[in-house]
Design a protein around this motif. Structure first.
Motif, short mmCIF file in Angstrom:
data_model
loop_
_atom_site.label_atom_id
_atom_site.label_comp_id
_atom_site.label_asym_id
_atom_site.label_seq_id
_atom_site.Cartn_x
_atom_site.Cartn_y
_atom_site.Cartn_z
N UNK A 1 -8.49 -2.84 -8.17
CA UNK A 1 -7.43 -3.63 -8.86
C UNK A 1 -6.05 -3.38 -7.79
N UNK A 2 -5.46 -4.27 -7.67
CA UNK A 2 -3.95 -4.13 -6.87
C UNK A 2 -3.33 -3.21 -7.46
N UNK B 1 -11.87 -2.78 -0.23
CA UNK B 1 -10.72 -1.98 0.28
C UNK B 1 -9.63 -2.25 -0.89
N UNK B 2 -8.81 -1.15 -1.20
CA UNK B 2 -7.64 -1.41 -2.05
C UNK B 2 -6.37 -2.13 -1.59
N UNK C 1 6.35 -4.32 -4.34
CA UNK C 1 5.49 -4.47 -3.39
C UNK C 1 4.10 -4.30 -3.92
N UNK C 2 3.24 -4.85 -3.44
CA UNK C 2 1.97 -4.79 -4.20
C UNK C 2 0.92 -4.99 -3.16
N UNK C 3 -0.22 -4.40 -3.18
CA UNK C 3 -1.35 -4.30 -2.39
C UNK C 3 -2.22 -5.43 -2.48
N UNK C 4 -2.96 -5.84 -1.47
CA UNK C 4 -3.77 -7.22 -1.39
C UNK C 4 -5.14 -6.56 -1.43
N UNK C 5 -5.95 -6.22 -2.29
CA UNK C 5 -7.33 -5.79 -2.22
C UNK C 5 -8.29 -6.83 -1.56
N UNK D 1 -3.32 -1.79 6.27
CA UNK D 1 -3.34 -2.32 4.80
C UNK D 1 -2.73 -3.46 4.60
N UNK D 2 -3.05 -4.34 3.61
CA UNK D 2 -2.25 -5.57 3.32
C UNK D 2 -1.47 -5.50 2.24
N UNK D 3 -0.28 -5.89 2.24
CA UNK D 3 0.61 -6.10 1.03
C UNK D 3 1.34 -7.30 0.93
#
Length: 243
Positions: free
Chosen positions: A114-115, A241-242, A194-198, A141-143
């Protein structure tokens, strides 16, 4: 125990290559600049993975054969696709069958975690610095960002960025993996998130497309195209990856 369905997986093909790196030299950077085209209509995913040739020798003074593992073969991957005559991926697959070249392939599974998201603040600076208290992000990491107002100039809501210069509560972002940190300018307003892009787990490999015959059947059977991929390299596995 966690089960991982096949549903949601996607397969992509890239342009032909003139040579395939040896196993010892093959890594994900070999696929970094590939322009991928998704092959739509994937109905059945074939088996994929290495198996060793079996070497068996008999000795007249022994009562049991002696066995050893030989060279590895990643096998033949048998896939079926619903026929979509105008799909660019299927057209690329059929064109590949008419050549003797190897092609890069990528499989992405639908098993991303999950993001994660949080409210963030941003500076207008060179580079712009984002504050996310207690984040666990690392470089690369991607956001992506969203806002109730306006982001600083240099950042666009919904666009994927890459973390650079992470510290305990702050980081900057770049437009490309390993790129330079973005300078933010102008003004900003509202509350920023801001949110991660799993990303799901990925398999990367080279293969020769051996055939693409059509499969028929009765009146109520959908036409399918069956494709055999002779995998001609090691299979690189990239974990989910998270971010």
């Amino acid at each position: 125990m966690q089960l991982y369905p096949v549903a949601g997986s996607r397969i992509y093909i890239g342009p032909a290559v003139t040579s395939v790196p040896d196993d010892e030299d093959l890594d994900v950077t070999d696929f970094a600049s590939v322009s991928w085209t998704e092959i739509d209509g994937w109905q059945t995913m074939g088996a994929i993975g290495d198996s060793k040739a079996l070497i068996t020798e008999s000795a007249i003074n022994r009562g049991r054969d002696i066995k050893a593992g030989g060279t590895k073969n990643a096998g033949s991957m048998q896939n079926q696709f619903l026929i979509l005559p105008d799909d660019d991926g299927q057209l690329a697959l059929i064109a590949a069958e008419n050549t003797s070249f190897n092609y890069p392939f990528r499989i992405v599974h639908d098993d991303a975690p999950p993001a994660l998201s949080a409210t963030a603040t941003m500076t207008i600076a060179a580079p712009g610095v984002i504050t996310w208290t207690g984040h666990t992000l690392v470089a690369g990491d991607r956001v992506k960002f969203s806002t109730t107002g306006a982001l600083p100039t240099g950042l666009v809501a919904g666009t994927t960025y890459y973390v650079v210069n992470p510290a305990s509560d702050t980081f900057s972002v770049s437009a490309t993996a390993g790129g330079s940190a973005i300078t933010t300018t102008g003004t900003q307003s509202g509350t920023h998130t801001v949110a991660t892009v799993p990303s799901g787990s990925t398999k990367l490999f080279y293969a020769i497309v051996m055939g693409s015959p059509e499969q028929g059947g009765g009146a109520n059977t959908a036409r399918l195209v069956s494709t055999t991929l002779e995998i001609n390299s090691a299979i690189l596995r990239v974990a989910a990856a998270a971010a």
